[in-house]
Write a protein that holds these residues in place. Structure first.
Motif, PDB file in Angstrom:
ATOM      1  N   GLY A 117      63.663   1.663 -42.097  1.00 24.84           N
ATOM      2  CA  GLY A 117      62.889   1.038 -41.961  1.00 24.84           C
ATOM      3  C   GLY A 117      62.379   0.207 -43.141  1.00 24.84           C
ATOM      4  N   ILE A 118      62.309   0.787 -44.476  1.00 27.31           N
ATOM      5  CA  ILE A 118      62.226  -0.330 -45.513  1.00 27.31           C
ATOM      6  C   ILE A 118      63.192  -1.367 -45.663  1.00 27.31           C
ATOM      7  N   GLN A 119      64.459  -1.088 -45.215  1.00 27.37           N
ATOM      8  CA  GLN A 119      65.202  -2.184 -45.096  1.00 27.37           C
ATOM      9  C   GLN A 119      64.927  -3.208 -44.161  1.00 27.37           C
ATOM     10  N   SER A 120      64.209  -2.949 -43.264  1.00 26.73           N
ATOM     11  CA  SER A 120      63.906  -3.984 -42.029  1.00 26.73           C
ATOM     12  C   SER A 120      62.635  -4.905 -42.645  1.00 26.73           C
ATOM     13  N   VAL A 121      62.240  -4.267 -43.794  1.00 30.24           N
ATOM     14  CA  VAL A 121      61.143  -5.439 -44.070  1.00 30.24           C
ATOM     15  C   VAL A 121      61.677  -6.643 -44.795  1.00 30.24           C
ATOM     16  N   ASP A 150      53.346 -12.911 -57.153  1.00 31.96           N
ATOM     17  CA  ASP A 150      51.937 -12.735 -57.080  1.00 31.96           C
ATOM     18  C   ASP A 150      51.506 -11.625 -58.097  1.00 31.96           C
ATOM     19  N   GLY A 151      52.577 -11.053 -58.859  1.00 36.99           N
ATOM     20  CA  GLY A 151      52.240 -10.130 -59.839  1.00 36.99           C
ATOM     21  C   GLY A 151      51.976  -8.797 -59.352  1.00 36.99           C
ATOM     22  N   ALA A 152      52.189  -8.400 -58.071  1.00 35.11           N
ATOM     23  CA  ALA A 152      51.959  -6.980 -57.895  1.00 35.11           C
ATOM     24  C   ALA A 152      53.005  -6.125 -58.536  1.00 35.11           C
ATOM     25  N   THR A 153      52.503  -4.866 -58.844  1.00 29.76           N
ATOM     26  CA  THR A 153      53.685  -4.211 -59.671  1.00 29.76           C
ATOM     27  C   THR A 153      53.956  -3.185 -58.408  1.00 29.76           C
ATOM     28  N   GLY A 154      54.916  -2.240 -59.032  1.00 23.77           N
ATOM     29  CA  GLY A 154      55.636  -1.438 -58.042  1.00 23.77           C
ATOM     30  C   GLY A 154      54.585  -0.550 -57.169  1.00 23.77           C
ATOM     31  N   LEU A 155      53.687  -0.065 -57.892  1.00 22.98           N
ATOM     32  CA  LEU A 155      53.048   1.118 -57.056  1.00 22.98           C
ATOM     33  C   LEU A 155      51.953   0.214 -56.263  1.00 22.98           C
ATOM     34  N   LYS A 156      51.474  -0.945 -56.622  1.00 23.74           N
ATOM     35  CA  LYS A 156      50.561  -1.555 -55.809  1.00 23.74           C
ATOM     36  C   LYS A 156      51.440  -2.093 -54.623  1.00 23.74           C
ATOM     37  N   ARG A 157      52.659  -2.648 -54.853  1.00 26.65           N
ATOM     38  CA  ARG A 157      53.531  -2.991 -53.702  1.00 26.65           C
ATOM     39  C   ARG A 157      53.835  -2.051 -52.744  1.00 26.65           C
ATOM     40  N   LEU A 158      53.947  -0.900 -53.066  1.00 25.38           N
ATOM     41  CA  LEU A 158      54.041   0.147 -52.256  1.00 25.38           C
ATOM     42  C   LEU A 158      52.929   0.475 -51.289  1.00 25.38           C
ATOM     43  N   VAL A 159      51.840   0.669 -51.852  1.00 30.10           N
ATOM     44  CA  VAL A 159      50.507   0.984 -51.112  1.00 30.10           C
ATOM     45  C   VAL A 159      50.174  -0.085 -50.239  1.00 30.10           C
ATOM     46  N   PHE A 160      50.036  -1.500 -50.808  1.00 29.96           N
ATOM     47  CA  PHE A 160      49.595  -2.586 -50.054  1.00 29.96           C
ATOM     48  C   PHE A 160      50.448  -3.235 -49.099  1.00 29.96           C
ATOM     49  N   ILE A 161      51.972  -3.082 -49.299  1.00 26.33           N
ATOM     50  CA  ILE A 161      52.791  -3.853 -48.771  1.00 26.33           C
ATOM     51  C   ILE A 161      53.737  -3.200 -48.003  1.00 26.33           C
ATOM     52  N   LEU A 169      54.153   0.328 -47.604  1.00 31.25           N
ATOM     53  CA  LEU A 169      53.628   1.464 -46.527  1.00 31.25           C
ATOM     54  C   LEU A 169      52.982   0.585 -45.157  1.00 31.25           C
ATOM     55  N   PRO A 170      52.268  -0.331 -45.376  1.00 27.67           N
ATOM     56  CA  PRO A 170      51.739  -0.785 -44.144  1.00 27.67           C
ATOM     57  C   PRO A 170      52.731  -1.482 -43.273  1.00 27.67           C
ATOM     58  N   LEU A 171      53.715  -2.131 -43.894  1.00 28.83           N
ATOM     59  CA  LEU A 171      54.763  -2.652 -43.217  1.00 28.83           C
ATOM     60  C   LEU A 171      55.743  -1.563 -42.510  1.00 28.83           C
ATOM     61  N   ARG A 209      48.619   2.746 -32.358  1.00 21.04           N
ATOM     62  CA  ARG A 209      48.117   1.567 -31.747  1.00 21.04           C
ATOM     63  C   ARG A 209      47.412   0.579 -33.145  1.00 21.04           C
ATOM     64  N   TRP A 210      46.736   1.435 -34.004  1.00 21.52           N
ATOM     65  CA  TRP A 210      46.095   0.704 -34.951  1.00 21.52           C
ATOM     66  C   TRP A 210      46.808   0.389 -35.983  1.00 21.52           C
ATOM     67  N   VAL A 211      48.118   0.841 -35.838  1.00 20.47           N
ATOM     68  CA  VAL A 211      49.082   0.522 -37.050  1.00 20.47           C
ATOM     69  C   VAL A 211      49.573  -0.936 -36.736  1.00 20.47           C
ATOM     70  N   SER A 212      50.178  -1.749 -37.907  1.00 20.62           N
ATOM     71  CA  SER A 212      50.602  -2.827 -37.449  1.00 20.62           C
ATOM     72  C   SER A 212      51.968  -2.689 -37.197  1.00 20.62           C
ATOM     73  N   TYR A 213      52.406  -3.562 -35.846  1.00 23.19           N
ATOM     74  CA  TYR A 213      53.692  -3.870 -35.368  1.00 23.19           C
ATOM     75  C   TYR A 213      53.984  -5.087 -35.993  1.00 23.19           C
ATOM     76  N   ASP A 214      53.283  -5.947 -36.320  1.00 23.49           N
ATOM     77  CA  ASP A 214      53.391  -7.315 -36.659  1.00 23.49           C
ATOM     78  C   ASP A 214      54.171  -7.771 -37.988  1.00 23.49           C
ATOM     79  N   ARG A 215      55.241  -8.109 -37.881  1.00 26.00           N
ATOM     80  CA  ARG A 215      56.071  -8.239 -39.065  1.00 26.00           C
ATOM     81  C   ARG A 215      56.055  -9.670 -39.603  1.00 26.00           C
ATOM     82  N   ASP A 216      55.871 -10.695 -38.490  1.00 22.77           N
ATOM     83  CA  ASP A 216      56.211 -12.134 -38.769  1.00 22.77           C
ATOM     84  C   ASP A 216      55.346 -12.730 -39.519  1.00 22.77           C
TER      85      ASP A 216
END
Lengths: 308, 285
Positions: free
Chosen positions: A193-197, A208-219, A221-223, A301-308
């Motif tokens: 799953g992570i490799q397909s991001v 943009d300066g996002a650090t490891g943990l921020k990148r995990l939580v905001f980018i 995980l949602p993806l 369904r509330w989860v994002s399936y939109d990756r583009d």
């Protein structure tokens, strides 16, 4: 002219129809073995189990319809209620533990370039080994009087535990064992799953300066939330059917501290030959799994399936 | 990443850099393999020294006595053969029937295609216990309890996982193949058997591996259907042994090592297939 066109058209149509009829025949020839299997070994047995749950069927004996008696008896049976509680408590401990462990390892995996094959071998090995065999070695490791786990605790000066021979510690001990046995499955799914991001998203976030943990939580995980939901769904379904470890290591004990729903189902059906009650338990389990799957599909369904 | 590293420290960083991620990964890996090492270690320890106060992780006077003992007293050889006699026909059957059904779903147009495909996928949702109770009664009526048929037939003829896996693969083959075959006058069976199947070795291999391991390691179905000691599979033999010889740990660990050896060899040789198979369908434990 017009007439010949129509005849030509009907000719084509007729040939198409003949063709598709031929294809139908071929298709069902190819499908025959699996469709026979589907009917004989899933559809018929499932319907039969539902029917059996309303009877007091005994092998070689008579059988009468008893309506909802089995269900009412089982739902007020303290042993089944204890088993259901144990199964839910187990699920509530096991699912978060295995998801966090697998996600952590997957994220670490993707940060190393070398040695991934060695790590994969270590983390995935329990997946292919017999649970009966590995349950035995865990029974020895957590043996309270002379097992390796207590030797290790003593070695570093900590108090020893009673592990699976104490009613309070038995279920958590089994959680540890099952996390060990199944974590590889979720690691594989998370890694895929992570490799397909798309990597440009992470790179943009890094710029943009996002650090490891921020990148995990905001980018990240949602993806990967579709994967996350899938992993949670299958681990929940798996843990509701938890059976082999308690059967081999604790036999459901001490007392009924590790009796699970499937273990109780097994006892009813094959120790007490109480087929009706066992069928009722398995139908309840079936309904629980269906409901959970539906709820999780709804939520996803509330989860994002939109990756583009 | 390295492109932005223009600070003075970057020079010595450019040496083959080992990620810090290795430290937790190594700790985790040790925890993962420790039980298996311990299993091997105890199996090689003289039976009366397993619980010596100074017994460490490695055996002091290694001996294979427990293995000889396990084969002699527990009849492991027979368990091994029994497990094979079940797993091999299950694997061959499931691979062939799943390939056939997967081919039909992917390459043939027919009435009821979506319906049947959904029906097969739905079987994944039915917990195995729901089926097994009625199957037990059904097989008892036809006098097949305590034989291998209840373990072979359902697994060989009812594999939603296999059908799904093979269908996905056959969908990925180019459409032109079908037309070329039709022009050559090949019927669907010839097309399937001579052209499509020889190209499908990779997914068939993955499916074979998964099916074999699932059958080899299965515990619940053999526990229910087999009652004669002489028919017991390896996992069943071990579990019943644990009840009888509960304190003979060296013996039990030797038996456990024998039981997991084929899986471990298969895994080390075919790791890629296993990883691909799980990430594709989520199947596993």
């Amino acid at each position: 002219m017009a007439v010949s066109m129509t005849t030509a058209r009907t000719g084509i149509k007729a040939r198409r129809r003949r063709n598709s009829r031929q294809k139908n025949g071929w298709a069902y020839l190819f499908l025959a073995p699996q469709l026979v299997g589907l009917l004989l070994f899933t559809v018929v047995p499932t319907l039969a189990t539902i029917a059996l749950s309303f009877t007091n069927f005994r092998l070689g004996g008579t059988s009468d319809w008893v309506g909802f008696e089995n269900y009412l008896n089982q739902l007020s049976d303290p042993v089944l209620l204890k088993a259901a509680t144990n199964t839910v408590v187990f699920t509530l401990m096991y699912v978060p533990a295995v998801v966090v462990a697998a996600l952590t390892v997957s994220l670490l995996f993707l940060r190393v370039r070398r040695g991934r094959a060695v790590y994969q071998t270590a983390y995935f090995m329990p997946l292919v080994t017999s649970t009966a065999a590995t349950s035995l070695v865990w029974a020895l490791v957590f043996q309270p009087d002379y097992g390796l786990a207590n030797k290790a605790l003593e070695g570093i000066g900590l108090p020893v535990l009673r592990w699976y021979s104490s009613p309070d510690q038995a279920l958590p001990t089994l959680v540890l064992i099952v996390v060990w046995a199944t974590v590889g499955n979720s690691i594989i799914l998370f890694t895929a799953g992570i490799q397909s991001v798309p990597s440009h998203i992470n790179e943009a976030a890094a710029l943009d300066g996002a650090t490891g943990l921020k990148r995990l939580v905001f980018i990240t995980l949602p993806l990967i939330s579709p994967t996350l939901f899938f992993v949670i769904t299958i681990t929940v379904i798996g843990s509701l059917q938890f059976f082999v470890e308690p059967f081999i290591i604790t036999s459901g004990g001490p007392g009924n501290a590790t009796t699970t729903v499937v273990l109780e189902l097994y006892r009813q059906a094959f120790t007490y030959s109480a087929i009706g009650p066992a069928a009722a338990i398995s139908c309840l389990l079936f309904v629980a799994i269906l409901l959970l799957t539906l709820i999780q599909f709804r939520l996803s369904r509330w989860v994002s399936y939109d990756r583009d | 990443m390295t492109a932005t590293d223009s600070s003075p420290t970057a020079t010595h960083r450019r040496l083959p850099r080992i990620s810090r991620a290795h430290i937790p990964l190594i700790v985790g890996a040790i925890i993962m393999v420790l039980p298996l090492i311990y299993m091997i270690s105890v199996s090689l320890t003289p039976a009366d020294h397993v619980f010596d106060a100074d017994a460490g992780l490695l055996p002091k006077d290694p001996t294979i006595a427990s293995y000889l003992d396990a084969f002699a007293r527990l009849d492991l050889g027979r368990g091994f053969v029994n497990s094979l006699v079940i797993a091999v026909p299950v694997t061959v059957g499931a691979v062939i029937t799943s390939s056939m059904a997967g081919f039909a779903f992917a390459r043939l147009e027919f009435v009821g295609r979506t319906l049947w495909f959904l029906a097969i996928l739905m079987t994944i949702m039915v917990p195995v216990q729901v089926r097994l109770i009625a199957e037990y009664i059904g097989f008892s009526y036809v006098g097949l309890l305590d034989t291998y048929w209840p373990l072979i037939l359902p697994a060989a003829l009812n594999s939603a996982f296999g059908v799904f896996l093979m269908r996905q693969y056959f969908l990925s083959l180019p459409r032109e193949m079908d037309e070329a075959a039709e022009l050559d006058g090949a019927n669907p069976w010839q097309f399937f058997w001579q052209i499509v199947l020889p190209q499908a070795k990779a997914p068939m291999g993955a499916l074979a591996l998964f099916t074999f391991l699932a059958s080899w390691n299965d515990f619940f179905a053999p526990l229910i259907f087999l009652t004669s000691d002489s028919l017991f599979t390896l996992p069943l033999r071990m579990a019943s042994t644990a009840g009888l010889y509960g304190t003979e740990w060296a013996l039990l660990m030797a038996a456990a090592c024998v039981a997991i050896l084929p899986s471990l060899i298969a895994f080390i040789l075919l790791r890629k297939y296993i990883v691909a198979g799980v990430s594709f369908t989520g199947a596993g434990k």
